[in-house]
Design a protein around this motif. Structure first.
Motif, short mmCIF file in Angstrom:
data_model
loop_
_atom_site.label_atom_id
_atom_site.label_comp_id
_atom_site.label_asym_id
_atom_site.label_seq_id
_atom_site.Cartn_x
_atom_site.Cartn_y
_atom_site.Cartn_z
N LEU A 60 -20.59 10.26 9.49
CA LEU A 60 -21.16 11.44 10.14
C LEU A 60 -21.02 11.35 11.65
CD1 LEU A 60 -22.93 14.06 10.04
CD2 LEU A 60 -24.91 12.56 10.24
N ALA A 101 -22.91 14.71 0.31
CA ALA A 101 -22.49 13.36 -0.11
C ALA A 101 -23.70 12.54 -0.53
CB ALA A 101 -21.73 12.68 1.02
N ALA A 144 -8.19 17.20 14.21
CA ALA A 144 -8.66 17.86 12.99
C ALA A 144 -8.22 17.07 11.76
CB ALA A 144 -8.14 19.29 12.94
N THR A 199 -19.46 24.44 13.22
CA THR A 199 -18.72 23.26 12.79
C THR A 199 -19.68 22.10 12.55
OG1 THR A 199 -16.96 24.03 14.24
CG2 THR A 199 -16.67 21.87 13.26
N ALA A 200 -20.60 21.90 13.50
CA ALA A 200 -21.59 20.82 13.35
C ALA A 200 -22.46 21.06 12.12
CB ALA A 200 -22.45 20.73 14.60
N ILE A 234 -20.50 20.06 9.07
CA ILE A 234 -20.36 18.61 8.98
C ILE A 234 -21.65 18.00 8.43
CG2 ILE A 234 -20.16 16.51 10.38
CD1 ILE A 234 -18.09 17.97 12.07
N PHE A 235 -22.79 18.48 8.94
CA PHE A 235 -24.08 17.99 8.44
C PHE A 235 -24.24 18.34 6.96
CE2 PHE A 235 -26.70 15.74 11.30
CZ PHE A 235 -26.34 16.09 12.58
N HIS A 240 -17.07 19.99 0.12
CA HIS A 240 -16.38 19.26 1.18
C HIS A 240 -15.10 19.98 1.57
CE1 HIS A 240 -19.19 16.05 1.09
NE2 HIS A 240 -18.86 15.63 -0.10
N PHE A 241 -14.43 20.56 0.59
CA PHE A 241 -13.19 21.27 0.88
C PHE A 241 -13.46 22.45 1.81
CE2 PHE A 241 -8.97 22.67 0.50
CZ PHE A 241 -9.01 24.05 0.42
N TYR A 266 -22.34 6.39 5.12
CA TYR A 266 -22.27 7.83 5.33
C TYR A 266 -22.68 8.20 6.76
CZ TYR A 266 -21.48 8.79 0.39
OH TYR A 266 -20.94 8.86 -0.88
N LEU A 301 -17.15 18.05 -4.31
CA LEU A 301 -15.75 18.09 -3.87
C LEU A 301 -15.41 19.47 -3.33
CD1 LEU A 301 -13.79 16.12 -6.63
CD2 LEU A 301 -14.36 15.40 -4.31
N SER A 308 -21.94 18.63 4.74
CA SER A 308 -21.13 17.70 3.95
C SER A 308 -21.85 16.37 3.81
CB SER A 308 -19.77 17.48 4.61
OG SER A 308 -18.80 18.33 4.07
N PHE A 309 -22.53 15.97 4.88
CA PHE A 309 -23.30 14.72 4.86
C PHE A 309 -24.40 14.80 3.80
CE2 PHE A 309 -25.14 10.92 6.36
CZ PHE A 309 -26.48 11.09 6.63
N LEU A 337 -18.92 13.87 14.13
CA LEU A 337 -19.52 14.58 15.26
C LEU A 337 -18.85 14.16 16.57
CD1 LEU A 337 -23.26 14.50 14.17
CD2 LEU A 337 -21.72 16.46 14.20
N PHE A 389 -16.42 11.05 2.21
CA PHE A 389 -17.34 11.99 1.58
C PHE A 389 -16.84 12.38 0.20
CE2 PHE A 389 -20.03 11.67 4.82
CZ PHE A 389 -20.16 12.66 5.78
N MET A 390 -15.52 12.59 0.09
CA MET A 390 -14.97 13.00 -1.19
C MET A 390 -14.52 11.81 -2.02
SD MET A 390 -12.84 16.29 0.20
CE MET A 390 -12.70 17.40 -1.17
N VAL A 392 -13.44 12.95 5.99
CA VAL A 392 -14.16 13.67 4.93
C VAL A 392 -13.56 13.35 3.57
CG1 VAL A 392 -14.67 15.95 3.98
CG2 VAL A 392 -14.91 15.56 6.42
N ILE A 438 -12.90 22.92 9.51
CA ILE A 438 -12.52 21.93 10.51
C ILE A 438 -11.17 22.28 11.12
CG2 ILE A 438 -11.63 19.54 10.67
CD1 ILE A 438 -14.03 18.68 9.01
N PHE A 439 -10.28 22.87 10.33
CA PHE A 439 -8.99 23.30 10.87
C PHE A 439 -9.07 24.69 11.50
CE2 PHE A 439 -5.95 20.06 10.10
CZ PHE A 439 -6.43 19.33 9.03
N LEU A 470 -15.65 15.91 16.82
CA LEU A 470 -15.89 17.32 17.15
C LEU A 470 -16.08 17.48 18.65
CD1 LEU A 470 -16.53 20.27 16.46
CD2 LEU A 470 -18.88 19.61 16.05
N ASP A 476 -15.72 22.65 4.00
CA ASP A 476 -15.90 22.06 5.33
C ASP A 476 -14.53 21.74 5.93
OD1 ASP A 476 -17.39 18.95 6.54
OD2 ASP A 476 -16.94 20.84 7.56
N LEU A 477 -13.62 21.21 5.11
CA LEU A 477 -12.29 20.85 5.61
C LEU A 477 -11.56 22.06 6.17
CD1 LEU A 477 -10.87 18.37 2.95
CD2 LEU A 477 -11.40 17.91 5.33
N PHE A 480 -11.57 26.06 13.13
CA PHE A 480 -12.29 26.08 14.41
C PHE A 480 -11.36 25.92 15.61
CE2 PHE A 480 -15.35 25.74 17.56
CZ PHE A 480 -15.32 24.51 18.19
#
Lengths: 108, 215
Positions: free
Chosen positions: A16, B83, A46, B72-73, B76-77, B195-196, A12, B192, B79-80, A20, A57-58, A53, B202-203, A23, B198-199, B205
């Motif tokens: 991560l 998980a 992207a 965004t960061a 991402i964190f 995370h979505f 993980y 799930l 989501s981490f 980052l 993650f998923m 992810v 991600i687009f 990004l 977050d997804l 941004f």
């Protein structure tokens, strides 16, 4: 078939850092003039983040095939809808585009 | 609550493992419909960005790239941590699970706080459609950009709020000993969904904040 092991913390953390890093790349490249490629590159990065992810993650990678098909079909259909819809806008006549008319037919 | 129990598996399933996999597939199918929901808005954005590139580029410059990048960061964190929370649930580590869920919720709240501040700034600069918008160069199409900005991020923020509620619900379930190494499906499924969210961001941004930052 129950999975007997769970993903490790290290895995993980690698994901991560990858996210980052991507990004940072996204933001950095935004300040570079790539012309018409800026958009494609941004979407490509992207998509890479999205894949990270989704797969890790998923847990799509070790999930059942049905899940991959479900989300894959959703994305695939959206792309088709988008492409077909954009053919309308892109295909409009540029001569009368400035007048914001959709048709080349004259008034009356 | 009979919604959160393990045994016996509902009659249509062969065993509890199949029930668990069916729950995950169900969430994936729902996420596919969410892709369609946001996809429609993205398509509208695409059509008008194609038509008014200068106005959209100008609108993008008005957005605070620092807030966007930070958000965004933050996601991402989150989501981490989410998980890791699912892993903790699988291993039956209750305390760890609760802490990680709370961390996820905290990061989500941080996201919404930064977003709220951004909204206020946009409003103050007279760029909020239907509210404080004042036309300026390059044209009235600027309002269109900000309409999409608020629609896209607003719908996303709504999903964030729902996600926050679900994460808090999971935390309380864990505290009440309803989640264990034998039954952690709710946490997986909420993960799930999270995370979505977050997804989608991600687009969002690069499409909203990074249209034309060079030059």
């Amino acid at each position: 078939m129950m999975k007997s092991t769970t993903p490790s913390l290290a895995r993980y953390m690698v994901v991560l850092c990858g996210l980052l890093g991507l990004l940072g790349l996204t933001i950095g490249l935004a300040y570079v003039d790539l012309g018409s490629f800026n958009l494609s590159v941004a979407l490509l990065i992207a998509s890479a983040k999205a894949l990270l992810v989704m797969l890790f993650f998923m847990e799509l990678l070790e999930g059942v095939q049905a899940s991959r098909i479900a989300i894959g079909m959703g994305v695939f259909m959206l792309l088709i809808f988008g492409a077909l819809a954009m053919t309308d806008y892109v295909g409009r006549d540029s001569r009368i585009y400035g007048d914001a008319k959709a048709s080349a037919m004259p008034d009356r | 609550m009979s919604l959160f129990k393990l045994e016996p598996a509902a009659s249509q399933f062969e065993d509890t493992e199949q029930q668990r996999l069916a729950a995950k597939l169900g969430m994936w199918l729902f996420l596919a419909t969410e892709v369609m929901l946001f996809g429609g808005l993205f398509l509208g954005y695409t059509a008008y960005r194609y038509k008014y590139p200068q106005s959209f580029a100008s609108g993008s410059e008005h957005l605070d790239i620092l807030s966007g990048s930070l958000n965004t960061a933050v996601l991402i964190f989150s989501s981490f941590t989410m998980a890791l929370a699912v892993t903790a649930a699988k291993r039956g580590q209750r305390a760890r699970l609760v802490i990680l869920l709370l961390a996820t919720g905290l990061l989500g709240s941080l996201f919404l706080t930064i977003k709220g501040r951004e909204y206020y700034e946009v409003y103050r600069e007279h760029l909020a459609p239907l509210a404080s918008f004042v036309p300026r160069p390059p044209g009235r199409e600027l309002e269109l950009f900000f309409l999409f900005y608020f629609l896209l991020t607003g719908l996303h923020a709504l999903h964030m709020l729902i996600g926050l509620g679900l994460v808090m619900l999971m935390a309380s379930l864990a505290l009440c000993n309803r989640i264990s190494a034998r039954y952690y499906t709710p946490v997986e499924v909420v993960g799930l969904y999270w995370h979505f969210i977050d997804l989608v961001w991600i687009f969002l941004f690069p499409l909203l904040y990074l249209i034309k930052r060079y030059g």
